[in-house]
Design an enzyme around this catalytic site. Sequence first.
Site, PDB file in Angstrom:
ATOM      1  N   ALA A 166       0.828  -1.204   0.000  1.00 25.80           N
ATOM      2  CA  ALA A 166       0.000   0.000   0.000  1.00 25.80           C
ATOM      3  C   ALA A 166       0.864   1.257   0.000  1.00 25.80           C
ATOM      4  O   ALA A 166       0.559   2.240  -0.696  1.00 25.80           O
ATOM      5  CB  ALA A 166      -0.933  -0.008   1.210  1.00 25.80           C
ATOM      6  N   LYS A 167       1.955   1.246   0.769  1.00 27.11           N
ATOM      7  CA  LYS A 167       2.823   2.418   0.822  1.00 27.11           C
ATOM      8  C   LYS A 167       3.467   2.689  -0.536  1.00 27.11           C
ATOM      9  O   LYS A 167       3.552   3.847  -0.986  1.00 27.11           O
ATOM     10  CB  LYS A 167       3.909   2.214   1.875  1.00 27.11           C
ATOM     11  CG  LYS A 167       4.964   3.323   1.945  1.00 27.11           C
ATOM     12  CD  LYS A 167       4.361   4.671   2.296  1.00 27.11           C
ATOM     13  CE  LYS A 167       5.424   5.778   2.315  1.00 27.11           C
ATOM     14  NZ  LYS A 167       6.386   5.628   3.409  1.00 27.11           N
ATOM     15  N   LEU A 168       3.905   1.653  -1.211  1.00 25.33           N
ATOM     16  CA  LEU A 168       4.522   1.843  -2.522  1.00 25.33           C
ATOM     17  C   LEU A 168       3.500   2.363  -3.532  1.00 25.33           C
ATOM     18  O   LEU A 168       3.815   3.201  -4.377  1.00 25.33           O
ATOM     19  CB  LEU A 168       5.138   0.530  -3.013  1.00 25.33           C
ATOM     20  CG  LEU A 168       6.274  -0.030  -2.148  1.00 25.33           C
ATOM     21  CD1 LEU A 168       6.785  -1.338  -2.732  1.00 25.33           C
ATOM     22  CD2 LEU A 168       7.409   0.971  -1.985  1.00 25.33           C
TER      23      LEU A 168
END
Length: 288
Positions: A166-168
Amino acid sequence: MIGWAGIGSMGVRMLRRLLDNGIPVTGYNRTAGRLPAHPLFHAAHTPADIAEKSDLIFLMVTDGSASRALLEGPDGIARGLRPGSLVINMSTIAPEEAQEEALSLLAKGAGYLDVPVSGSLVPAEKGELLLLAGGDGAALERARPILLHFGKKILHFGPTGSGMKAKLVINLLLASHVESLVQTVLVGESLGLDGHQVLGMILDSPLATPFYQIKRANLEKRSYDKAFSARLMAKDLDLLSLTLLRNRTPASLPFELGRHFRELVESGRGEEDVSALYEYFRDRILRK
């Protein structure tokens, strides 16, 4: 007791959120000068010392190699872990690295969550980060009271590694916003328009975002004090590209954006804010 490893620009702000709310922390950083002066902060000599004194252990470092060294080094956290301890990695590393860390700690009787954050220095100071979680739901509920000091919203995406994915993904959108903004301003300038007016037009239009407003001063002053560095953005885009290759997912945008940020870093601007991408494209658009 809470343990904390990694007291850099983001880590120190998040750590102070705990200290200022009366929560004692045992912390370790490779650079002693960054340790906070606070009566509730106790400096550890090694990462293993943190684990021996803590049930919840947070990591906030720059990349997977730093995370691995803290966990598995000669005096690493894994050597001092208590059974039932929970390690919460808030760094941004590859999803596969998070999965490997979780398996290694599980073998030692410890739990693991990957909870990277979306947001930069000011949201970190205010406790307004968005937390992106992967891992066991029961473990996340155990950590929730402490995590809520960093942000008011925690999104649980699924099993271990999901938070890193999700962060990427959200950083891909961040990079896209940066590039769209700077190229729009530069195209306007190449046509003889005033760059300040172009920025004003964007911010008065339905296309305006709070992010564009924050970056306005950087572009108007051509000064790029770091909120999120170009170097870290290049690193995250490269991680996303590798993850997509492993999944055999065709997607050209991360590769192209990653190349632009890598070249910005190679030009010597890696420790400047991502909005320094303006200078990268200025050389190409205005200096024909």
